[in-house]
Each structure stands twice: as C-alpha cells, then as structure tokens.
Design an enzyme around this catalytic site. Sequence first.
Site, PDB file in Angstrom:
ATOM      1  N   GLU A  76       0.797  -1.209   0.000  1.00  0.00           N
ATOM      2  CA  GLU A  76       0.000   0.000   0.000  1.00  0.00           C
ATOM      3  C   GLU A  76       0.840   1.275   0.000  1.00  0.00           C
ATOM      4  OE1 GLU A  76      -2.678   0.978   3.155  1.00  0.00           O
ATOM      5  OE2 GLU A  76      -3.573   2.408   1.760  1.00  0.00           O
ATOM      6  N   ASP A  77       1.911   1.277   0.771  1.00  0.00           N
ATOM      7  CA  ASP A  77       2.654   2.516   0.979  1.00  0.00           C
ATOM      8  C   ASP A  77       3.871   2.707   0.076  1.00  0.00           C
ATOM      9  OD1 ASP A  77       0.841   3.084   2.859  1.00  0.00           O
ATOM     10  OD2 ASP A  77       2.159   2.840   4.595  1.00  0.00           O
TER      11      ASP A  77
END
Length: 727
Positions: A76-77
Amino acid sequence: MIRFDSIVEKVKQNHPNADEEMLRRAYLFSAQQHRGQIRKSGEPYLIHPLEVANIIAELKLDPICVVTGLLHDIVEDTNTPLAEIERLFGLDVAHLVDGLTKISKLKQASAEERQALSIRKMLLAMVDDVRVILVKLADRLHNMRTLEHLMSEKRKRIAQETLDVYAPIAHRLGMSKVRGELEDLAFKYIEPEEYYKLKESVESRRERLEAYLGEIKKRLTEMFETNGIKVVHVEGRLKRLYSIYQKLKRQHIAIDQVYDLVAVRVITDSIKDCYAALGVIHTAWKPIPSRFKDWIAIPRENFYQSLHTSVVGDNGHPFEVQIRTEEMHLIAEQGIAAHWKYKEGRRGTHTAEDEAFVWLKRLVDWQQEVKESDSREFMDTLKLDLYPQEVYCFTPKGKVIELPRGATPIDFAFAIHTQVGMACTGAKANGRIVPLRYNLRNGDVIEVMTSPNAHPSRDWMNFVKTARARNKIRHYLAESERATAIELGKKIFEKEAEKFKLSLKKLLASGEFEQIAPEYGVARADDLLASIGYGKTLPRNVIAKLLPPDRVKELEEAKGPTFKQVVKKAFGLQDRIVVKGTDDIMVYRARCCNPIRGEQILGYITRGKGVAVHSTRCSNAPSLMVNPERLIEVEWQKADEGHPSAYPVTIRLVTEDRPGMVADVTQAIAGIGTNIRDIRASLDNDGRGQLIVTSEIFDLKHLERVTAALKSVKGVIDLERLGSDAI
Ligand code: MN
C-alpha cells in the site's frame, strides 16, 4: 525502538521450528522498502511494522503472521508489487498482505459515510483467511497506541472506527485483551474529558481499592487451601475504564454507585474445582442473586466460558468474581488467536490441548468438512455461519450497498435509485463490463451504465434477487402492458363497433362509454379499454350495453368472436406461437413448471396476462386441457434464430450427509461448464442432506447432462426438478 531479535526470540518460544531466515529477510526487506519514510511521530516508519510484528508474536500467532506483520504496509505505501512479495516470501504471505491491502482500501472507500455494521460485516466477508483479521487487529492496536501524534480530527475518526468496527470484531473472535485495550484507547480520544475525569476518580480510589483487593485475595487463597481446591492463580484487578464508563452511562449512576469497580479472577485446575471454588465463595460471602452466570455450562457465542458471580464483601462493598480453568482463560483472553498457539505442537499428541479445538469446531456447523488446520476453510465457514445471506458492494463513490447473495447489477441499480434501475443498460464490476445477470461478489465496485431511453426488460425478472427490483420491474411491465392493452382495446372495439355504426370517439366524448365502466368493475374508460385489450371483456358485450334497445337484436344475430379470437387479436398472436428467448412481452414461461427449450410445451391463453407456456409434464396441464378453446399451439424458436438464453432450473437433491458433499455437487455441475446461480444445503429430519441447486440451463439436452452428472456423485440418493414456485 524494539529490537528485531527480541521478536525472533518470542516467535521461537512458541514456534521452535520457525524459519528464522525468512523472518530476517522480511525485516530487512521492510527496512529497505520503508527507508526514508517517517511516521507522524517523527520516528522512522519501520518502527510500525516492527511493533505490529511484536504484537503478533505476543499473541503467539504463527511465523507467517509475523512475517506478514513486518510486510503489511509495503504494497500500500510503497510501489512494491504484490508479485514481488510472493516471489520473495511465498504465496501464503502474499495472500495475507493482499487481504490487508484490500482492507485498507475499504477504509478509504467508506470514509464518506459511517456504516459501522456494514463495514464490519463486509470486512469479515471479504477476508478469506482469518489471519488477515488477526494481523489487522495488531496493526490497529499499534496505531491506537500511537494515536496522539495525529491531528485531533483524524484521531477522533480513527478512534470511532476502532470502537465501531475493530473492537466488536475482536470481541466476536473472543480476543478480550485486544478488545479491552482498543476500547480504552478509543474512549480516550473520543471522549477525552469523560475519560480523564473517570480516570482521575478511579485513581483517587486506587489505593483503597487495591488494599481491598489484597484482602480479598488473601482470604480466597486461605479458603481454597483449607478446602483442598486446586487453584492455579488468583488475581485482582480494577475494571477497565471503558467498561465502567458504559455502566455509568447505561445505568445513569455516579461512580460511587458502581458496585464493582474491582473484580477478582480465580483460575483453577479443573472444571470441578471451578464449581467447588464457587461454593466456597458463596459460603463466605453473600451472593447477589441476579448476578450469577454459568457460562461454563452454556458458553457465550464467542466461546467464552467462565462462572461469574458478584458477592457482598465484608465491609459491604460488592465485588465480581470470575472463575475458570486455565484453558478457558486462554480462550477468554485471546479467543481465536489461542488456536494458533497449539497448532504446531499438536500433531500426533492427543493431550488436553485437543480440547482447545473443541470450541473451534463448535463454531463451525459443518464440522466434518473443516480441517482444523486450514484457516481459509475456517474463515469460509465462519462467514457462512455469520452472514450466509449477504454480499457487500460499493458504489464508485464508496458507499456500501448490502444485498442478498446472488444479487445482480440490476438489484444494485435499483438499490441506489429507482430511476437508475429503470434506465440501466449495463454494468461494470471493478472497471470491467459484466453481464446484467452477473452475481455480485463481496467488495465489487459496481458502476451502473444508464441511458435515458432504456427501460426494464421482462428477462430481468428471471434473475433479479431483491423484492425491490422485482416489484419495480413488475410494475413497469404491468404499466407498459396496460398501455399496449389500451391501444389494442381501442382497435378491437372500434372494429367491432363499426358494424353497428357506433363511434368510439363519440362514445368517449359523450361520456357514455365511461358511464358503463362500473358495470365491469372498473372506474374509467381506459380501464375498460384495457380490459378489452387483455381479452377479459368481449367487445360485443360492451356494445350491447351501448346500443339502443331496438338494435340489440341485430347484435344477437351477428356472429361475434370467441374469447380466443379476441385475445389473439389483442395480443397480435398467430395461430402458432414461437417462444423466443425470454423477452416476449405477451408470452411467458409458467412459473409452476418453468419449461426449458427442447421440452414439449403447450400454450394457454390466460385472462389478462397473455399466453402462459407450460411444460406438458406440468402438474397443472390436465386442468388446462379442460378448456380447449384457450389452448394455443406453441413451439420453441430454433436455437440459431436468436441468442441461446439460459433459464434458471432448480433441482432438489437428497443426499447422504457426508463431508465434501456440497463441494462434490458443485464440482459435478461446474465440471460440465454450467453456471450455478444458487446452492443451499440443509439436513432433513432423517439426517439426510438436502441440497437445492439452481443452475443456468440452455435446453433439455443440457439439463439431461447436468442430471446425469449429479446422479454420478457418490452419495446422491435422489433428485427432482422443481418449479420456481416451489423454492
Ligand atoms: Mn499498518
């Protein structure tokens, strides 16, 4: 900053065979990927995955979960693709990380609207491995522990979500320790004033309360010894702030009136000693009658077991006592997470540890079909257990739409707005075009395509699932049929009226036509015309009422059309009707027998609904034959003249009750390239299984192939095709 080595130590304690090298690689990979990222606290981002992994290790979950904890924010990051995780750490880890990434998207999508229950259900529904949730809870716990670094607005939102979504999930999974911490932290950020006020008033009593607890513990220990009760542990504690707060709010009382700020927990060696301990306590102190609960005999639905009682202490202060065995205690604190602790040492040894699996099995209805070690299957069964009927989808803006399982994009469209349903022409699921009869899946983002000129099709009735969509479509069809019927009624009447020199126009203008409408049980001229159009009312009958008395004789002499002729005219029917796909307006497949292409059929002219097509094997067929004047020849349109349409056909199977039955039946049908629209399993009174399967069938030959495949499944005793009314 927590040391990675101390995490490894914790993992090794509970899982001696853990792959230390993989843990280390995950740690290094996480450090590398998150390099340069900073948390809101100003610390390096890596602290977060490390702490999450530590919480997971403390929960004694398996090494795969710990690795997932280290990697959980990477996809996600950072721009790391999931495939990279899979290549480096294997399918299992990648699958869990993927689940976590999906959940974090869910959170963003639903930010616009708080629908706690739906989000909670949806979250559980979209996850296929319960470990995803366990890692997620660890993630949330660490975020809550470090929430003070965020802005107040965001803090409140996250705290509220924790209270609405995550604490109840922890509760449902029996993880009371995690739940307790999540709730107290959330309370602090949502109601800071109340929190600190309460905290202070508990603190100001702490010394006194702890002394009191000390006395109680001493007394208890002595009593147990005198009575030969084997007790592992007696602990006293102050109640959690959030639970005190709830009690204050619920009962509208002040803190001095809360009668048990303290609670005592007695951990015994055996169930027998639980009850023995209870006896001793009730002898020494006076119990408060309504407060005794035997959760050992009847466990709570999250498998919590314990004896609860409240007694009045020596100085008149009541306190609560919980009594349970070590094993019950473990489950009470860690719930489902306790399952993984035993997973490895368990093989081959049949010890008391096996009992830990009893509760897990009990959670599961089809226990024989679940291998205890398979957490994915477990999750599936848990979901079936919790939410068997529902599917959760998103609008492109992130609103959650809850629909019954088997619902289609049409149901979705009507759930958004009637106008959207009415104008629906197609749909996209997750950006890709899907058929209108597509079965929605949990987590689908559905985009409905509309056109101002579009309108519902009769075909939709064959696959929509919700009553709302069904009613709207039916209403529309009835309206549009009525409009057609009025037009036809006009034409039929005019043609007939001409013979007697009557003009419909004039009769309508003078109101004469409308005046006789009540004689047919309707109020308006249009209704009467529709009735003629539908074939319910013969035009000659109406004309007789409109002709001057001296001309009625004329009418009797002239030969009038039969009911069949009127209806045929009204519906524009030929002598022989070709049954096309599923969208004929005035020809429909009777619900009682649900005929499919290739079957012998007969047409029956109904009053007002057009021609019903029945199978000749229909149980209603003999009674239809009684009215030969209403029968009309029908035949199937040749398959190559149009698109082959699939019809839903429902089959009831009687089966042995054996593990894997549902899977085998599903496979048999899917194995010959046939879609399953719905499948329901139950047990009958004789302990035999009943499966009701609805699949999409093109024609009789296809159906025969499906029934042959079903008959070849081991354990199928009997099968029968049902009309759709029977379901
Ligand atoms: Mn995280």
